[in-house]
Design an enzyme around this catalytic site. Sequence first.
Site, mmCIF file in Angstrom:
data_model
loop_
_atom_site.group_PDB
_atom_site.id
_atom_site.type_symbol
_atom_site.label_atom_id
_atom_site.label_comp_id
_atom_site.label_asym_id
_atom_site.label_seq_id
_atom_site.Cartn_x
_atom_site.Cartn_y
_atom_site.Cartn_z
ATOM 1 N N LYS A 41 50.267 29.938 0.422
ATOM 2 C CA LYS A 41 51.711 30.162 0.270
ATOM 3 C C LYS A 41 52.471 29.191 1.177
ATOM 4 O O LYS A 41 51.937 28.725 2.166
ATOM 5 C CB LYS A 41 52.082 31.585 0.718
ATOM 6 C CG LYS A 41 51.287 32.668 0.073
ATOM 7 C CD LYS A 41 51.498 33.986 0.777
ATOM 8 C CE LYS A 41 50.560 34.137 1.963
ATOM 9 N NZ LYS A 41 50.663 35.390 2.683
ATOM 10 N N ARG A 90 45.319 47.705 9.462
ATOM 11 C CA ARG A 90 46.477 48.594 9.390
ATOM 12 C C ARG A 90 46.204 49.812 8.535
ATOM 13 O O ARG A 90 46.452 50.931 8.931
ATOM 14 C CB ARG A 90 47.680 47.847 8.813
ATOM 15 C CG ARG A 90 48.394 46.998 9.811
ATOM 16 C CD ARG A 90 49.270 46.001 9.144
ATOM 17 N NE ARG A 90 48.471 45.026 8.426
ATOM 18 C CZ ARG A 90 48.943 43.926 7.868
ATOM 19 N NH1 ARG A 90 50.224 43.686 7.901
ATOM 20 N NH2 ARG A 90 48.144 43.073 7.266
ATOM 21 N N SER A 128 54.341 40.565 8.701
ATOM 22 C CA SER A 128 55.272 39.431 8.792
ATOM 23 C C SER A 128 56.171 39.400 7.565
ATOM 24 O O SER A 128 57.363 39.104 7.653
ATOM 25 C CB SER A 128 54.504 38.108 8.894
ATOM 26 O OG SER A 128 53.712 38.090 10.051
#
Length: 174
Positions: A41, A90, A128
């Site tokens: 990306k 997470r 992010s």
Amino acid sequence: MSIAIYPGSFDPVTNGHLDIIKRSSKMFDKLVIGVLSNNAKTPLFSVKERVNMLEEVTKSLSNVEIQMFEGLTVDFARNVGATVMVRGLRAISDFDYELQIAQTNHILLPGTDTVFLATSLEYAFLSSTTVKEVAYYGADISKFVPASVEEKIMSKFQDLKNKSTAKERVTDEQ
Ligand code: ADP
């Protein structure tokens, strides 16, 4: 001397990353944060900007250093002499992908292991990407990133908005 790497995109570093950095830096003699420069990306911040932000927010941690890297994480680990790769987990959604990468890396570089740190609860939702989205629409991100990073995000979006305004003006004049 035990050396670990903590690889990632860090586009930009969040309080969730910082929590993993602080906790893992206590577990090893040296922690080298690897900032990946060849993302698929297009990142919001250049690799140099991401390295600078990390340097700023980790300056009080004497055994932490920041380096950029390209290519395979195992090659980066080998180059810095690390035997451990740190990753943060997470949610269960991180697990499949992380397990695959950890197993592949272990085969590619048998002397190394991946150590997973469970995120602290208050950062479990934080990424992010979320931070960038929230900031883009003008909401407060001060609980998600260090103050110096917040400033960089705000001025980056300001720059980008100015540029597109400038572009529109040029187009209007033609
Ligand atoms: P990548 O593109 O390699 O996933 P990131 O910068 O998004 O890079 O993340 C780097 C590492 O930090 C990954 O292991 C990711 O799971 C972990 N991480 C990201 N956000 C958090 C958070 N809020 N709490 C704990 N770990 C996190």
